[in-house]
Design an enzyme around this catalytic site. Structure first.
Site, PDB file in Angstrom:
ATOM      1  N   HIS A  19     -14.937  -2.589 -13.194  1.00 13.39           N
ATOM      2  CA  HIS A  19     -13.925  -2.043 -14.090  1.00 13.39           C
ATOM      3  C   HIS A  19     -13.204  -3.208 -14.771  1.00 13.39           C
ATOM      4  O   HIS A  19     -13.246  -4.346 -14.284  1.00 13.39           O
ATOM      5  CB  HIS A  19     -12.928  -1.193 -13.310  1.00 13.39           C
ATOM      6  CG  HIS A  19     -13.475   0.145 -12.922  1.00 13.39           C
ATOM      7  ND1 HIS A  19     -13.059   0.819 -11.803  1.00 13.39           N
ATOM      8  CD2 HIS A  19     -14.405   0.946 -13.513  1.00 13.39           C
ATOM      9  CE1 HIS A  19     -13.700   1.974 -11.720  1.00 13.39           C
ATOM     10  NE2 HIS A  19     -14.527   2.064 -12.744  1.00 13.39           N
ATOM     11  N   ASP A  71     -22.972   3.815 -16.648  1.00 11.53           N
ATOM     12  CA  ASP A  71     -22.931   4.246 -15.243  1.00 11.53           C
ATOM     13  C   ASP A  71     -24.027   5.271 -14.978  1.00 11.53           C
ATOM     14  O   ASP A  71     -24.696   5.232 -13.941  1.00 11.53           O
ATOM     15  CB  ASP A  71     -21.567   4.859 -14.904  1.00 11.53           C
ATOM     16  CG  ASP A  71     -20.424   3.871 -15.003  1.00 11.53           C
ATOM     17  OD1 ASP A  71     -20.646   2.676 -14.724  1.00 11.53           O
ATOM     18  OD2 ASP A  71     -19.310   4.291 -15.362  1.00 11.53           O
TER      19      ASP A  71
END
Length: 154
Positions: A19, A71
Site C-alpha cells: 500500500h 490485485d
C-alpha cells in the site's frame, strides 16, 4: 475437498505488493535482500513494481496498479499456480478503496496454500527459510476432481 500434491520449483515466483504508506518499507526491504530476490522471478502491482525496478534494478514483471485491477491479476496468478509466495506490506491503519480486492487476494493465498508475509519481519523469515531455494511440495485443493464429481440439478 480432496487434496493433491504440487511441486514448487527452487526458483520461486514471488509477488510483491505494498500500500502507498508501506511502499518505502518494501523498497528498503528489497534493497536489503537484493541478492536473494535476484534468484527468483518477481511480480508486482504496477506502482510498486515500477518503484522496486527503478530503485533496485531488479527485473519485475509489472501488472496493473492494485486499485486498477493488479490485485485481481495477482489473485488469478495465484489460482493458476503461477505465484509461489506473496510479500504484501499492507497498511493496517489506512482505509483502502480496493479493500475487497485485497481481501480476495489474501483469501486466494490461503486457499492455494502459498506463504504470505505482511511486514518486514515475516518477509525476512520467509526469505531466509532453508526451503526458499529448494524444490518443495505443497498440498492444494483438488478442484478438478471436485468439478468431475459435482452434480448440478437443473
Amino acid at each position: 475437498m480432496d487434496q493433491k500434491i504440487q511441486s514448487l520449483p527452487a526458483k520461486k515466483n514471488i509477488a510483491l505488493v505494498a500500500h502507498d504508506g508501506k511502499k518505502a518499507a518494501l523498497k528498503l526491504w528489497c534493497i536489503k535482500h537484493l541478492n536473494a530476490l535476484s534468484e527468483h522471478t518477481l511480480y508486482a502491482t504496477g506502482t510498486t513494481g515500477h518503484l522496486i525496478n527503478k530503485t533496485t534494478g531488479l527485473d519485475v514483471i509489472q501488472l496493473l496498479s492494485g486499485p486498477m485491477g493488479g490485485d485481481q491479476q495477482l489473485g488469478a496468478k495465484i489460482a493458476e499456480h503461477e505465484i509461489h509466495m506473496l510479500v504484501f506490506f499492507w497498511d493496517p491503519l489506512a482505509s483502502q478503496p480496493h479493500d475487497p480486492d485485497v481481501k480476495a487476494l489474501l483469501r486466494l493465498a490461503a486457499v492455494w496454500n502459498i506463504p504470505v508475509a505482511c511486514n518486514e519481519v515475516s518477509a525476512d523469515m520467509l526469505l531466509s527459510s532453508p526451503l526458499m531455494n529448494v524444490e518443495l511440495e505443497r498440498t492444494l485443493p483438488d478442484y478438478e476432481k471436485y468439478l468431475a464429481t459435482r452434480q448440478i440439478d437443473i
